[in-house]
Design a protein around this motif. Structure first.
Motif, mmCIF file in Angstrom:
data_model
loop_
_atom_site.group_PDB
_atom_site.id
_atom_site.type_symbol
_atom_site.label_atom_id
_atom_site.label_comp_id
_atom_site.label_asym_id
_atom_site.label_seq_id
_atom_site.Cartn_x
_atom_site.Cartn_y
_atom_site.Cartn_z
ATOM 1 N N ASP A 1 3.094 12.750 4.044
ATOM 2 C CA ASP A 1 2.173 12.094 4.984
ATOM 3 C C ASP A 1 2.173 10.581 4.779
ATOM 4 O O ASP A 1 2.128 9.812 5.747
ATOM 5 C CB ASP A 1 0.742 12.631 4.796
ATOM 6 C CG ASP A 1 0.628 14.066 5.299
ATOM 7 O OD1 ASP A 1 1.548 14.516 6.007
ATOM 8 O OD2 ASP A 1 -0.376 14.733 4.960
ATOM 9 N N THR A 2 2.189 10.174 3.518
ATOM 10 C CA THR A 2 2.176 8.742 3.217
ATOM 11 C C THR A 2 3.400 8.059 3.825
ATOM 12 O O THR A 2 3.301 6.995 4.437
ATOM 13 C CB THR A 2 2.172 8.518 1.685
ATOM 14 O OG1 THR A 2 1.078 9.236 1.136
ATOM 15 C CG2 THR A 2 2.052 7.042 1.335
ATOM 16 N N THR B 1 0.832 -1.211 0.000
ATOM 17 C CA THR B 1 0.000 0.000 0.000
ATOM 18 C C THR B 1 0.869 1.265 0.000
ATOM 19 O O THR B 1 0.507 2.256 -0.609
ATOM 20 C CB THR B 1 -0.926 0.059 1.235
ATOM 21 O OG1 THR B 1 -0.139 -0.234 2.379
ATOM 22 C CG2 THR B 1 -2.050 -0.938 1.137
ATOM 23 N N LEU B 2 2.015 1.192 0.646
ATOM 24 C CA LEU B 2 2.904 2.366 0.694
ATOM 25 C C LEU B 2 3.384 2.728 -0.713
ATOM 26 O O LEU B 2 3.220 3.858 -1.167
ATOM 27 C CB LEU B 2 4.107 2.089 1.603
ATOM 28 C CG LEU B 2 5.256 3.100 1.539
ATOM 29 C CD1 LEU B 2 4.816 4.483 1.980
ATOM 30 C CD2 LEU B 2 6.438 2.629 2.380
ATOM 31 N N GLY C 1 0.565 3.865 -3.010
ATOM 32 C CA GLY C 1 0.145 5.214 -2.651
ATOM 33 C C GLY C 1 1.090 6.257 -3.226
ATOM 34 O O GLY C 1 0.660 7.269 -3.793
ATOM 35 N N LEU C 2 2.379 6.003 -3.083
ATOM 36 C CA LEU C 2 3.380 6.956 -3.576
ATOM 37 C C LEU C 2 3.315 7.059 -5.099
ATOM 38 O O LEU C 2 3.347 8.161 -5.664
ATOM 39 C CB LEU C 2 4.791 6.522 -3.154
ATOM 40 C CG LEU C 2 5.110 6.627 -1.659
ATOM 41 C CD1 LEU C 2 6.496 6.060 -1.381
ATOM 42 C CD2 LEU C 2 5.005 8.065 -1.165
ATOM 43 N N THR D 1 3.154 8.123 7.706
ATOM 44 C CA THR D 1 2.167 7.146 8.161
ATOM 45 C C THR D 1 2.752 5.735 8.134
ATOM 46 O O THR D 1 2.390 4.884 8.936
ATOM 47 C CB THR D 1 0.901 7.203 7.269
ATOM 48 O OG1 THR D 1 0.437 8.547 7.265
ATOM 49 C CG2 THR D 1 -0.188 6.287 7.782
ATOM 50 N N GLU E 1 1.197 15.383 0.702
ATOM 51 C CA GLU E 1 0.579 14.049 0.782
ATOM 52 C C GLU E 1 1.624 12.943 0.679
ATOM 53 O O GLU E 1 1.508 11.907 1.339
ATOM 54 C CB GLU E 1 -0.457 13.878 -0.339
ATOM 55 C CG GLU E 1 -1.778 14.567 -0.043
ATOM 56 C CD GLU E 1 -2.783 14.350 -1.168
ATOM 57 O OE1 GLU E 1 -3.195 13.202 -1.365
ATOM 58 O OE2 GLU E 1 -3.119 15.346 -1.855
#
Ligand code: GDP
Length: 300
Positions: free
Chosen positions: A38-39, A14-15, A18-19, A42, A35
């Motif tokens: 933040d990703t 997911t990391l 997301g990136l 997180t 963002e």
């Protein structure tokens, strides 16, 4: 190994996804970069490594101009790999001298997976043709010695244990003595990880280390950290590093979190490489940490 890779990928990607999604946006404005930050935060990458990575990505994306998905993927893979440290020595050193076994001390807070990791590591070593003696020096947690002995019986390693609540250092001493007497290749010592008094911990681990070193060099001190505990894990790591010289990190329970960034954060924090990862409770769920495979799992 393939199975482990699949499990790592399932929990981690997911990391990377997301990136990639963020970096694929047509306009990379300040909000988007926030963002991205933040990703990463997180995912427990940590503040300083996040800032470094974002800076590098900004620079490279600017140079790139138009971005094809394949180019972005390559760029991100390269930068994440650099961050994880592709060239660190991740060998678990167990080279025994002529008549002394290699000695590995396993430390960490209770519940992180110390005993399980010790058992799994014994299994890997035995499968590799090495003879192993286990030292049950976690006399604080009542069931730890039984648990370790069960692992020992399962993998074919003798367990040296003492009375409940006994002196961990004397058990560690006996385990190494037994290892020498048996001509064993490796002695693995499971220790207690109660953290509420730092001086108590320091006394205990320091003493274990000193008595072990009466027999010969200590080859590894592996710190076991639970990947799901995030910042708490980092605080624990710091305390242990102050108490004993850590030579490698084992990150357990990576199967239970998508926050693989902790690998970067803890290496940065301690200046010590992640050498092994735990990807489940089973006997085969311990793997060497391979930066390239890890980054591939992040990106998916
Ligand atoms: P210790 O107190 O540090 O010795 O912890 P244990 O070895 O007893 O482990 C605590 C719990 O974590 C047990 O239920 C283990 O089966 C579990 N565990 C250990 N390593 C892993 C791992 O890599 N993944 C998962 N999912 N569970 C793990």
């Amino acid at each position: 190994l393939v199975r482990l890779r699949a499990r790592l990928a399932r929990s981690q990607n997911t990391l990377g996804k997301g990136l990639l999604t963020l970096l694929s946006r047509e306009h990379l404005d300040e909000d988007t970069w926030e963002e991205v930050e933040d990703t990463l935060l997180t995912a427990d990458v940590g503040v300083a490594p996040t800032q470094e990575l974002v800076e590098r990505l900004r620079e490279r994306v600017k140079v790139l101009g138009t971005r094809s998905p394949a180019e972005l993927r390559t760029l991100l893979r390269e930068e994440l790999l650099t961050l994880v440290g592709p060239d660190l020595d991740r060998t678990v050193h167990t080279e025994s001298a002529a008549d002394v076994p290699g000695v590995v001390m396993v430390v960490g807070v209770n519940g992180t997976g110390k005993t399980t990791t010790t058992g799994k590591l014994a299994r890997v070593l035995v499968a590799d043709g090495r003879s192993v003696v286990l030292g049950a020096a976690d006399t604080f947690r009542a069931a730890a010695a039984d648990q370790l002995q069960t692992w020992g019986e399962r993998v074919g390693a003798r367990t040296v244990r003492g009375p409940e609540g006994g002196d961990p250092a004397s058990i560690a001493y006996d385990a190494v003595k037994e290892g020498i007497a048996e001509g064993a290749d490796v002695v693995l010592i499971d220790t207690a990880g109660r953290l509420h008094t730092k001086t108590g911990l320091m006394d205990e681990l320091g003493k274990v280390k000193r008595v072990v070193e009466k027999h010969g060099p200590l080859d590894e001190v592996l710190l076991v950290l639970d990947a799901t505990t995030g910042q708490n894990g980092l605080i624990q790591a710091r305390v242990f590093a102050e108490v004993v010289h850590i030579t490698g990190i084992v990150l357990t329970k990576l199967d239970g979190t998508a926050k693989g960034g902790i690998v970067v954060a803890v290496q940065r924090e301690l200046g010590v490489p992640v050498k092994l990862i735990g990807l489940g409770e089973g006997a085969d769920d311990l793997a060497p940490f391979e930066p390239a495979a890890f980054v591939d799992a992040l990106i998916g």
